[in-house]
Design a protein around this motif. Structure first.
Motif, short mmCIF file in Angstrom:
data_model
loop_
_atom_site.label_atom_id
_atom_site.label_comp_id
_atom_site.label_asym_id
_atom_site.label_seq_id
_atom_site.Cartn_x
_atom_site.Cartn_y
_atom_site.Cartn_z
N PRO A 8 0.83 -1.21 0.00
CA PRO A 8 0.00 0.00 0.00
C PRO A 8 0.86 1.26 0.00
CG PRO A 8 -0.02 -1.05 2.16
CD PRO A 8 0.74 -1.96 1.25
N SER A 9 0.29 2.36 -0.47
CA SER A 9 0.99 3.65 -0.43
C SER A 9 -0.03 4.77 -0.22
CB SER A 9 1.79 3.88 -1.71
OG SER A 9 0.96 3.96 -2.84
N TRP A 10 0.45 5.89 0.27
CA TRP A 10 -0.37 7.07 0.54
C TRP A 10 -1.19 7.43 -0.70
CZ3 TRP A 10 -0.62 10.57 4.77
CH2 TRP A 10 -1.24 11.79 4.49
N LYS A 11 -2.48 7.38 -0.59
CA LYS A 11 -3.40 7.73 -1.69
C LYS A 11 -3.01 7.04 -3.00
CE LYS A 11 -4.60 12.20 0.31
NZ LYS A 11 -4.62 13.65 0.14
N ASN A 12 -2.48 5.81 -2.86
CA ASN A 12 -2.02 5.02 -4.01
C ASN A 12 -1.01 5.78 -4.87
OD1 ASN A 12 -2.01 2.57 -5.42
ND2 ASN A 12 -3.46 3.35 -6.93
N SER A 13 -0.18 6.59 -4.23
CA SER A 13 0.77 7.43 -4.97
C SER A 13 1.91 6.64 -5.60
CB SER A 13 1.33 8.53 -4.07
OG SER A 13 1.92 7.96 -2.91
N GLN A 14 2.26 5.48 -5.06
CA GLN A 14 3.27 4.59 -5.65
C GLN A 14 4.55 5.34 -6.02
OE1 GLN A 14 1.61 1.70 -8.51
NE2 GLN A 14 -0.41 2.54 -8.01
N THR A 15 5.16 5.98 -5.04
CA THR A 15 6.34 6.82 -5.31
C THR A 15 7.67 6.08 -5.24
OG1 THR A 15 6.53 7.54 -3.01
CG2 THR A 15 5.14 8.88 -4.48
N GLY A 16 7.67 4.81 -4.84
CA GLY A 16 8.93 4.06 -4.75
C GLY A 16 9.54 3.81 -6.12
N ARG A 17 10.87 3.88 -6.17
CA ARG A 17 11.62 3.62 -7.40
C ARG A 17 12.79 2.70 -7.07
NH1 ARG A 17 7.51 5.63 -8.58
NH2 ARG A 17 7.11 7.44 -9.89
N TYR A 18 13.18 1.86 -8.02
CA TYR A 18 14.22 0.86 -7.80
C TYR A 18 15.26 0.92 -8.92
CZ TYR A 18 11.14 -0.75 -4.22
OH TYR A 18 10.37 -0.78 -3.10
N TYR A 19 16.51 1.02 -8.53
CA TYR A 19 17.63 1.04 -9.47
C TYR A 19 18.45 -0.21 -9.18
CZ TYR A 19 16.18 5.83 -10.21
OH TYR A 19 15.44 6.94 -10.53
N ILE A 20 18.41 -1.16 -10.12
CA ILE A 20 19.02 -2.46 -9.89
C ILE A 20 20.38 -2.53 -10.58
CG2 ILE A 20 18.81 -4.95 -10.18
CD1 ILE A 20 15.77 -4.59 -10.04
N ILE A 21 21.39 -2.78 -9.77
CA ILE A 21 22.76 -2.95 -10.27
C ILE A 21 22.97 -4.46 -10.34
CG2 ILE A 21 25.18 -2.46 -9.85
CD1 ILE A 21 24.13 -0.12 -8.01
N HIS A 22 23.08 -4.97 -11.56
CA HIS A 22 23.06 -6.42 -11.76
C HIS A 22 24.36 -6.97 -12.35
CE1 HIS A 22 20.99 -10.14 -13.65
NE2 HIS A 22 21.25 -10.39 -12.39
N SER A 23 25.01 -6.22 -13.22
CA SER A 23 26.24 -6.74 -13.83
C SER A 23 27.37 -6.72 -12.81
CB SER A 23 26.64 -5.92 -15.06
OG SER A 23 27.18 -4.67 -14.67
N LYS A 24 28.23 -7.71 -12.90
CA LYS A 24 29.35 -7.81 -11.96
C LYS A 24 30.21 -6.55 -12.00
CE LYS A 24 33.21 -10.72 -10.49
NZ LYS A 24 33.54 -9.76 -9.50
N GLU A 25 30.41 -6.00 -13.20
CA GLU A 25 31.24 -4.80 -13.33
C GLU A 25 30.63 -3.61 -12.59
OE1 GLU A 25 32.02 -7.80 -16.11
OE2 GLU A 25 30.17 -6.64 -16.08
N MET A 26 29.31 -3.43 -12.75
CA MET A 26 28.65 -2.32 -12.07
C MET A 26 28.56 -2.55 -10.56
SD MET A 26 27.83 0.45 -13.68
CE MET A 26 26.44 1.17 -12.81
N ILE A 27 28.36 -3.80 -10.14
CA ILE A 27 28.35 -4.10 -8.70
C ILE A 27 29.71 -3.73 -8.10
CG2 ILE A 27 28.30 -5.95 -6.98
CD1 ILE A 27 26.19 -7.35 -8.80
N ASP A 28 30.79 -4.16 -8.75
CA ASP A 28 32.13 -3.85 -8.26
C ASP A 28 32.38 -2.35 -8.23
OD1 ASP A 28 32.64 -6.54 -7.88
OD2 ASP A 28 33.77 -6.76 -9.76
N LYS A 29 31.95 -1.65 -9.27
CA LYS A 29 32.13 -0.19 -9.33
C LYS A 29 31.37 0.47 -8.18
CE LYS A 29 31.97 3.82 -12.37
NZ LYS A 29 33.17 4.34 -11.72
N TYR A 30 30.12 0.07 -7.98
CA TYR A 30 29.34 0.66 -6.90
C TYR A 30 29.99 0.36 -5.54
CZ TYR A 30 25.56 2.50 -4.18
OH TYR A 30 24.85 3.28 -3.30
N ARG A 31 30.37 -0.88 -5.32
CA ARG A 31 30.98 -1.26 -4.04
C ARG A 31 32.24 -0.45 -3.78
NH1 ARG A 31 33.10 -6.10 -4.03
NH2 ARG A 31 33.18 -6.19 -1.76
N ASN A 32 33.06 -0.22 -4.82
CA ASN A 32 34.31 0.51 -4.66
C ASN A 32 34.11 2.02 -4.54
OD1 ASN A 32 35.97 -1.79 -4.77
ND2 ASN A 32 35.96 -1.77 -7.00
N ASP A 33 33.15 2.57 -5.27
CA ASP A 33 32.99 4.03 -5.33
C ASP A 33 31.98 4.59 -4.35
OD1 ASP A 33 34.76 3.78 -7.43
OD2 ASP A 33 33.32 4.36 -8.99
#
Length: 178
Positions: A37-62
């Protein structure tokens, strides 16, 4: 699996085995999150998925400090969670509906994230929710719009070990009946 079993068995995991998480499973996590559920069905959540090994490593390091970089070694994905500010908990003219203002966006995102965590456990995946990350670097790396507030990063993967159940307060310690 019964819901009670999922709730009781789910654990926060800080050691992962390095096995890939399927894109379809990650999509199922976000689908479960979006059913919250969300406030007045506003559905404001957003998801940014880091899936590739290269991007995971970059995120973890940076974007992580040493502690969370260590906790996320071997994860199959990192999910950065945000919400669109000044929508949940606000009137159409932009004034807050009550004293919480953007707190409702965090509340709604928490409901969504709990669904995500429970679905992950149901699929045999383990998770770790983290709040300590470099916000400007995260925003830049993932091109997150300025009107979204970055709340957490959720590690998703296959556990290398099963942590013990932590002690929980008794219901009688946290409730008052009137």
């Amino acid at each position: 699996m019964e819901l009670k079993d999922v709730i009781v068995q789910r654990r926060t995991v800080r050691k992962y085995c390095g096995k890939e998480v399927l894109k379809e499973d990650l999509e199922a996590l976000v689908e479960a999150a979006n059913l919250a559920p969300s406030w007045k069905n506003s559905q404001t959540g957003r998801y940014y998925i880091i899936h590739s090994k290269e991007m995971i490593d970059k995120y973890r390091n940076d974007c992580f400090g040493e502690y969370n970089a260590g906790n996320t070694k071997g994860v199959g994905a990192l999910i950065v969670t945000t919400f669109v500010e000044k929508r949940a908990g606000f009137e159409r003219d932009g004034t807050p509906s009550n004293e919480l203002g953007n707190g409702w966006g965090c509340y709604d995102l928490g409901l969504q994230n709990q669904n995500l965590l429970l679905k992950a456990h149901d699929l045999g995946l383990s998770t770790l929710v983290m709040g300590i990350r470099d916000e400007p670097k995260t925003r830049s790396l993932l091109d997150i719009p300025s009107q979204e507030l970055i709340v957490s990063v959720i590690a998703v993967g296959y556990a290398l070990e099963t942590p013990d159940k932590p002690n929980r307060k008794a219901v009688s310690d946290i409730v008052k009946f009137y």
